[in-house]
Design a protein around this motif. Structure first.
Motif, PDB file in Angstrom:
ATOM      1  N   ASN A  96       0.854  -1.193   0.000  1.00 48.03           N
ATOM      2  CA  ASN A  96       0.000   0.000   0.000  1.00 48.03           C
ATOM      3  C   ASN A  96       0.887   1.239   0.000  1.00 48.03           C
ATOM      4  N   ILE A  97       0.760   2.078  -1.027  1.00 53.23           N
ATOM      5  CA  ILE A  97       1.549   3.312  -1.074  1.00 53.23           C
ATOM      6  C   ILE A  97       0.630   4.509  -1.318  1.00 53.23           C
ATOM      7  N   PHE A  98       1.105   5.654  -0.919  1.00 55.57           N
ATOM      8  CA  PHE A  98       0.334   6.895  -0.981  1.00 55.57           C
ATOM      9  C   PHE A  98       1.081   7.874  -1.882  1.00 55.57           C
ATOM     10  N   VAL A  99       0.441   8.339  -2.935  1.00 61.75           N
ATOM     11  CA  VAL A  99       1.068   9.258  -3.879  1.00 61.75           C
ATOM     12  C   VAL A  99       0.295  10.570  -3.914  1.00 61.75           C
ATOM     13  N   ILE A 100       0.999  11.664  -3.700  1.00 60.89           N
ATOM     14  CA  ILE A 100       0.426  13.015  -3.782  1.00 60.89           C
ATOM     15  C   ILE A 100       0.887  13.620  -5.103  1.00 60.89           C
ATOM     16  N   ILE A 101      -0.055  14.073  -5.899  1.00 62.01           N
ATOM     17  CA  ILE A 101       0.313  14.630  -7.197  1.00 62.01           C
ATOM     18  C   ILE A 101      -0.404  15.963  -7.407  1.00 62.01           C
ATOM     19  N   GLY A 102       0.357  16.989  -7.771  1.00 57.71           N
ATOM     20  CA  GLY A 102      -0.261  18.292  -7.995  1.00 57.71           C
ATOM     21  C   GLY A 102       0.751  19.416  -8.032  1.00 57.71           C
ATOM     22  N   PRO A 103       0.329  20.578  -8.488  1.00 61.40           N
ATOM     23  CA  PRO A 103       1.235  21.725  -8.635  1.00 61.40           C
ATOM     24  C   PRO A 103       1.591  22.369  -7.296  1.00 61.40           C
TER      25      PRO A 103
ATOM     26  N   ALA B 209       4.593  13.546  -6.541  1.00 62.46           N
ATOM     27  CA  ALA B 209       4.784  13.604  -7.987  1.00 62.46           C
ATOM     28  C   ALA B 209       4.420  14.989  -8.508  1.00 62.46           C
ATOM     29  N   GLN B 210       5.118  15.410  -9.556  1.00 64.98           N
ATOM     30  CA  GLN B 210       4.793  16.680 -10.178  1.00 64.98           C
ATOM     31  C   GLN B 210       3.455  16.578 -10.879  1.00 64.98           C
ATOM     32  N   GLU B 211       2.825  17.749 -11.103  1.00 65.71           N
ATOM     33  CA  GLU B 211       1.551  17.770 -11.805  1.00 65.71           C
ATOM     34  C   GLU B 211       1.699  17.200 -13.210  1.00 65.71           C
ATOM     35  N   ARG B 212       0.624  16.649 -13.717  1.00 66.53           N
ATOM     36  CA  ARG B 212       0.594  16.062 -15.051  1.00 66.53           C
ATOM     37  C   ARG B 212      -0.508  16.736 -15.875  1.00 66.53           C
TER      38      ARG B 212
ATOM     39  N   HIS C 213      -5.579  11.395 -15.703  1.00 66.04           N
ATOM     40  CA  HIS C 213      -6.673  10.432 -15.792  1.00 66.04           C
ATOM     41  C   HIS C 213      -6.140   9.022 -16.029  1.00 66.04           C
ATOM     42  N   ALA C 214      -5.089   8.915 -16.827  1.00 65.39           N
ATOM     43  CA  ALA C 214      -4.469   7.605 -17.054  1.00 65.39           C
ATOM     44  C   ALA C 214      -3.886   7.057 -15.752  1.00 65.39           C
ATOM     45  N   ALA C 215      -3.263   7.933 -14.966  1.00 67.90           N
ATOM     46  CA  ALA C 215      -2.714   7.515 -13.673  1.00 67.90           C
ATOM     47  C   ALA C 215      -3.823   7.063 -12.730  1.00 67.90           C
ATOM     48  N   MET C 216      -4.929   7.797 -12.733  1.00 67.57           N
ATOM     49  CA  MET C 216      -6.058   7.427 -11.878  1.00 67.57           C
ATOM     50  C   MET C 216      -6.535   6.009 -12.177  1.00 67.57           C
ATOM     51  N   LYS C 217      -6.592   5.673 -13.459  1.00 71.89           N
ATOM     52  CA  LYS C 217      -7.119   4.369 -13.853  1.00 71.89           C
ATOM     53  C   LYS C 217      -6.228   3.223 -13.378  1.00 71.89           C
TER      54      LYS C 217
END
Length: 343
Positions: free
Chosen positions: A199-206, A229-232, A238-242
Motif C-alpha cells: 500500500n503506497i500513498f502518492v500526492i500529485i499536484g502543482p 509527484a509533479q503535476e501532469r 486520468h491515465a494515472a487514476m485508472k
C-alpha cells in the motif's frame, strides 16, 4: 460579443480546467472569449483600464468571487461571476473579503454556484437582497487513454520496489496549499505501509504555495510509503487514476472537487474527508467513503481492500451519479444561456 473572463490560472489546477471548459462553451455559442489570469492584475482599476483600451469587450465573467470577482468592481459593462469554493467556505470568514464579495454580488447580473448548499451559504452570509444565483454542477468528461506506469514513476523517484504491479496506489490529487491539507494522512498511512508494504500513498499536484510546498517535500522525503509527484496533463492524470486502487481527498475545505468527480467517472473508488463540500458529492458507502480522522481513513481503506461487494457498489453508484448530475451538455447549455444575459 467579446467576453473578458478572469480566473486563477495556475497550470494543471481545477480552476484552470474549469475556466478553459467554460470558455469553450462561450466560443462554441459564437462569441469570443479572452481568458486572463487574475494574477496579472493588482486592482479593479487595472481591469477597467484594459476594457477602456479595448472597447470591443461587451461583457465580463469571473471565476471565484473574491480572487477574480473583485476585479469586476470598476467595470461599466455587464458582468457575471462563478463561485469557486474557498470564497464561500473560507474567504467569507474574513470581514474585508466578505464585504468585497457582497459588492461583487450586488454588481453582477448573475452568479453561479456548483451546489444548492453553496447557493444557500451565499444567500445567508453575503447578500441581504435577492440575487440571481443559479446552481450548475461542473460538467465532467474524462479521457485517460494514455498509458501510465507506476513502476517507471517510482524508479524516477529513486525507489526500488519488487512486484510493482501488485502495488495498491492511493492517489491524492491536490495543489500543494494548506487548505488542501495533503499531509493530513501521511503519518498514519506510513505506519500502515510498514505493516503492508504494497500500500503506497502518492500526492500529485502543482506547487501553489511555495513555502508550504517545501514543507510537504521535506516531510514526504522522510516518510516511508509516501511519494510526491509533479503535476501532469489532464490526460496523463486520468491515465494515472485508472491505474490506482483509490482516489483520496483530505482537504479542509472544498467547493466541489473535480478530482473526486473524475475518479468516479473513471470507475475509481473515492475516500474523502467528511467536510460539507465532499459530502455534497460523496454519499457514504453509496458513491464513496467518508472519513473524519486519519485512523478512520485506514479502517475504511482496509474495508475497501477486503469487501469486494462494497468496492463494486461505490464504483457503480459513483459513475451513475456523475453521468446523471454532471453532464457536460447540460453545463454547456446553461452557460450559453447565461452569457446571453450579458447582452
Amino acid at each position: 460579443m467579446k467576453i473578458l473572463f478572469i480566473a486563477c490560472l495556475h497550470p494543471k489546477t481545477g480552476n484552470q480546467t474549469t475556466a478553459e471548459r467554460i470558455r469553450s462553451y462561450i466560443e462554441e455559442a459564437g462569441h469570443s472569449c479572452e481568458l486572463r489570469d487574475a494574477g496579472e492584475f493588482h486592482s479593479p482599476a487595472d481591469v477597467a483600464d484594459l476594457v477602456s483600451q479595448n472597447p470591443s469587450f461587451k461583457g465580463a465573467l469571473a471565476l471565484h468571487l473574491f480572487k477574480a470577482g473583485r476585479f469586476l468592481l470598476d467595470l461599466q459593462i455587464p458582468c457575471g461571476v462563478i463561485f469557486g469554493g474557498t470564497d464561500i467556505n473560507e474567504d467569507v470568514k474574513v470581514e474585508h473579503k466578505r464585504l468585497v464579495m457582497e459588492k461583487v454580488l450586488l454588481k453582477v447580473r448573475f452568479a453561479v454556484a456548483f451546489t444548492e448548499t453553496m447557493k444557500e451559504k451565499a444567500e445567508s452570509y453575503l447578500v441581504s437582497q435577492k440575487t440571481n444565483i443559479y446552481v450548475q454542477p461542473p460538467g465532467i468528461q474524462t479521457e485517460g487513454t494514455e498509458h501510465f506506469c507506476w513502476a517507471k514513476f517510482l524508479r524516477s523517484s529513486g525507489v526500488s520496489i519488487e512486484n510493482v504491479d501488485e502495488l495498491r496506489v492511493f492517489l491524492l490529487v491536490s495543489g500543494l496549499r494548506l487548505v488542501k491539507d495533503p499531509l493530513y494522512l501521511v503519518k498514519v498511512f506510513s505506519e500502515w505501509h510498514r505493516k503492508n508494504p504494497m500500500n503506497i500513498f502518492v500526492i500529485i499536484g502543482p506547487k501553489i504555495d511555495p513555502v508550504f510546498s517545501v514543507e510537504v517535500e521535506t516531510v514526504v522525503k522522510s516518510t516511508a510509503g509516501v511519494f510526491l509527484a509533479q503535476e501532469r496533463s489532464q490526460r496523463e492524470l486520468h491515465a494515472a487514476m485508472k491505474r490506482c486502487f483509490a482516489l483520496v481527498n483530505s482537504s479542509r475545505s472544498e467547493g466541489m472537487s473535480a478530482a473526486i468527480l473524475e475518479a468516479m467517472d473513471l470507475g475509481l473508488p473515492v475516500l474523502a474527508r467528511d467536510i460539507p463540500g465532499n459530502a455534497a458529492v460523496v454519499q457514504h458507502e453509496v458513491t464513496g467513503l467518508l472519513f473524519s480522522t486519519p485512523q478512520e481513513f485506514v479502517h475504511l481503506s482496509q474495508r475497501l481492500l477486503l469487501d469486494h461487494e462494497l468496492r463494486e457498489r461505490v464504483v457503480k453508484n459513483g459513475k451513475f451519479y456523475v453521468e446523471k448530475h454532471h453532464s457536460v451538455k447540460q453545463e454547456q447549455k446553461i452557460y450559453q444561456q447565461l452569457v446571453d444575459i450579458l447582452h
